[in-house]
Write an enzyme that holds these catalytic residues in place. Sequence first.
Site, PDB file in Angstrom:
ATOM      1  N   VAL A   1      10.132   2.318 -29.630  1.00 15.38           N
ATOM      2  CA  VAL A   1      10.988   1.306 -30.540  1.00 15.38           C
ATOM      3  C   VAL A   1      11.595   1.735 -31.679  1.00 15.38           C
ATOM      4  CG1 VAL A   1      11.167  -0.742 -32.229  1.00 15.38           C
ATOM      5  CG2 VAL A   1       9.308  -0.436 -30.715  1.00 15.38           C
ATOM      6  N   HIS A   2      13.253   2.199 -31.828  1.00 14.87           N
ATOM      7  CA  HIS A   2      13.676   3.417 -33.261  1.00 14.87           C
ATOM      8  C   HIS A   2      14.467   2.637 -33.478  1.00 14.87           C
ATOM      9  CE1 HIS A   2      16.152   4.292 -29.841  1.00 14.87           C
ATOM     10  NE2 HIS A   2      17.436   4.965 -30.567  1.00 14.87           N
ATOM     11  N   ARG A   3      15.690   1.107 -32.793  1.00 12.77           N
ATOM     12  CA  ARG A   3      17.198   1.036 -33.171  1.00 12.77           C
ATOM     13  C   ARG A   3      17.304   0.312 -34.393  1.00 12.77           C
ATOM     14  NH1 ARG A   3      21.805   2.296 -29.928  1.00 12.77           N
ATOM     15  NH2 ARG A   3      21.320   2.743 -27.928  1.00 12.77           N
TER      16      ARG A   3
ATOM     17  N   ARG B   1      10.955   6.476 -38.583  1.00  7.90           N
ATOM     18  CA  ARG B   1      10.932   5.854 -39.349  1.00  7.90           C
ATOM     19  C   ARG B   1      10.192   4.149 -39.297  1.00  7.90           C
ATOM     20  NH1 ARG B   1      16.679   5.439 -37.723  1.00  7.90           N
ATOM     21  NH2 ARG B   1      16.331   4.125 -36.017  1.00  7.90           N
TER      22      ARG B   1
ATOM     23  N   ASP C   1      14.068  -0.145 -26.500  1.00  5.80           N
ATOM     24  CA  ASP C   1      15.410  -0.712 -27.274  1.00  5.80           C
ATOM     25  C   ASP C   1      16.534   0.739 -27.360  1.00  5.80           C
ATOM     26  OD1 ASP C   1      13.879   1.295 -29.804  1.00  5.80           O
ATOM     27  OD2 ASP C   1      14.822  -0.174 -30.912  1.00  5.80           O
TER      28      ASP C   1
END
Length: 358
Positions: free
Chosen positions: A203-205, A240, A280
């Site tokens: 998950v990074h978007r 992030r 994602d």
Amino acid sequence: MKIGILVGTRPEIIKMAPVVRACEARGTPFLLIHTGQHYSFEMDGVFFRELGLPAPHVNLEVGSGTQVYQIGAIIAGIAPILEHERPDVLLVEGDTNSVAAAGLAAQKMGIKVGHVEAGLRSFDRTMPEEINRILTDHLSDYLFAPTEQSRVLLHREGIADERIVVTGNTVVDEVLLQRERARDPARLERFGVESGRFAIATVHRAENTDVESRLRGIFEGLSGASRALGIPVLAALHPRTSKKLEALGLEIGNGVRPLPPLGYLDFLGLHAEAAITLTDSGGLQEEACCLRVPAVTLRDNTERPESVEVGANVLAGADPVKIVACARAMVAKPRDWPNPYGDGHSGERIVDWLLARG
């Protein structure tokens, strides 16, 4: 001919590696420029080492920051390098700030631009990546489309056919080259999992990490998928994402094992043995399709519709109930879909096409 090759993030390093190797194999001079958009060893340095790539000739060391800062810093930093080196063409790949900024700088300096992975569209202009894709496609001189569907889309946007070449996607080149190197039973033992008995997740978007309700929904969905399938979910988290989870005080649910960013061979080795991928990431949708690992995409749209159309991928968004339902359905599907992304020779096609043009 001297070919400029730009990278800035982990996916770009992976997807440009076949282009670098094709240049080396043909004795074609190349200039490897790294913007430093991803800048830690874990986020990019390990990839050069594992993939056997030469060190970049130049690293702009832009680092993190706002989109405006990154784009401005890359344009200012790359301009004197391009002026001094004057490559015949600058190849950029994908949809990052590095790609849009470097492509714009080269175009303004009269240097030809080639866009690798051209013609992808999510049709969601709230995504920064979508704006970068559109800008880069329309300022590029050469558009290397991964699929026929991408070529048709570019043609519909008014780009002349002679500027478009269907090459396949270079991610397939790298997966096929590195798959055996990544196959290591000791790796599964090190991560405490068995082949086919775990899920892999990323998950990074920004659309997910920057919206609390979506981030909560996704991690509830990952935990629910773990319970429903009776397997652990290994979640390789972007820094992030980890910071957002900590700032919001969100606890990762049972069955989800957080992992730091992984090297390419570690991730590929796990991905190839996973029961399912929940992500994602655009590139991982392609990689999963190539590895014949079913994917659940944690987004409301995708610029990789081919993976959905062949049955390798499904969109679940951030709804935890839908994530679980999609995971159940995809795990039960036969893994017999065709790979729509090429035959593993995309990097060679790109370089050979450029050399043929002189």
